[in-house]
Design an enzyme around this catalytic site. Structure first.
Site, PDB file in Angstrom:
ATOM      1  N   CYS A 223      -7.982 -55.042 -52.956  1.00  0.00           N
ATOM      2  CA  CYS A 223      -9.109 -54.205 -52.547  1.00  0.00           C
ATOM      3  C   CYS A 223      -9.710 -54.685 -51.229  1.00  0.00           C
ATOM      4  CB  CYS A 223     -10.158 -54.168 -53.650  1.00  0.00           C
ATOM      5  SG  CYS A 223      -9.561 -53.347 -55.155  1.00  0.00           S
TER       6      CYS A 223
ATOM      7  N   GLU B 233     -12.708 -49.870 -56.366  1.00  0.00           N
ATOM      8  CA  GLU B 233     -12.821 -49.864 -54.909  1.00  0.00           C
ATOM      9  C   GLU B 233     -11.747 -48.991 -54.262  1.00  0.00           C
ATOM     10  OE1 GLU B 233     -13.671 -54.224 -56.197  1.00  0.00           O
ATOM     11  OE2 GLU B 233     -12.497 -52.514 -56.919  1.00  0.00           O
TER      12      GLU B 233
ATOM     13  N   HIS C  28      -8.125 -49.587 -59.163  1.00  0.00           N
ATOM     14  CA  HIS C  28      -9.377 -50.336 -59.144  1.00  0.00           C
ATOM     15  C   HIS C  28     -10.481 -49.423 -58.614  1.00  0.00           C
ATOM     16  CE1 HIS C  28      -7.611 -54.686 -58.986  1.00  0.00           C
ATOM     17  NE2 HIS C  28      -6.910 -53.894 -59.789  1.00  0.00           N
TER      18      HIS C  28
ATOM     19  N   CYS D 199     -10.940 -57.962 -55.279  1.00  0.00           N
ATOM     20  CA  CYS D 199      -9.726 -58.777 -55.340  1.00  0.00           C
ATOM     21  C   CYS D 199      -9.012 -58.701 -53.979  1.00  0.00           C
ATOM     22  CB  CYS D 199      -8.810 -58.264 -56.445  1.00  0.00           C
ATOM     23  SG  CYS D 199      -8.081 -56.641 -56.069  1.00  0.00           S
TER      24      CYS D 199
END
Length: 157
Positions: free
Chosen positions: A89, A58, A56, A86
């Site tokens: 993260c 992040e 991801h 999410c």
């Protein structure tokens, strides 16, 4: 904490990062980590490109920031993300002791910084992340809507 012109500048760069994800047909989400007025980490979704469910934006930006600082503790770092993080993260932000998160669009399906849960400020955790949100939310949301419109159209063909 009020949104500043500097916050706007950094979020614009996160939106640019999100566009980079499109090259590998990844969901356009971008992140920028800033410390003392300079970028120390950046990332965009690479799940498809890397075949990695943890790739991801992040997480990539957090890893980059930690490598730049030479420590896992991200004291004094602000993370700018184009979409609400999410659970994975948000958990990484808490574990990294990130003091501040600024995100653009809320994620009503998977958001863990206030939408469906709030890991960033959970009362039972030993660290809390200050969260500001809504900066360029419409633009970030439109990037995502356009990506999914094009994906659906391609799947119909």
């Amino acid at each position: 904490m009020p949104i500043t012109d500097e916050d706007r500048q950094w979020m614009r760069l996160a939106l640019d990062e999100a566009k980079r994800a499109l090259a590998s047909n990844d969901v356009p989400i971008g992140a920028i980590a800033v410390h003392e007025g300079r970028i120390i980490g950046r990332g965009y979704n690479r799940r498809e490109a890397d075949n990695d469910p943890t790739a991801h934006a992040e997480i990539i930006a957090i890893r980059d920031a930690a490598a730049t600082l030479g420590t896992w503790r991200l004291d004094g770092v602000t993370l700018y993300c184009t979409l609400e993080p999410c659970a994975m993260c948000a958990g990484a932000m808490v574990l990294a002791r990130l003091p501040r998160l600024v995100y653009a669009a809320a994620d009503p399906k998977a958001g863990a910084a206030g939408s469906i849960t709030d890991i960033t400020r959970h009362h039972r955790l030993n660290h809390h992340v200050h969260v500001d949100h809504g900066l360029f939310a419409d633009e970030a949301a439109e990037q995502l809507r356009e990506f999914f419109r094009q994906l659906r159209a391609a799947n119909k063909e």
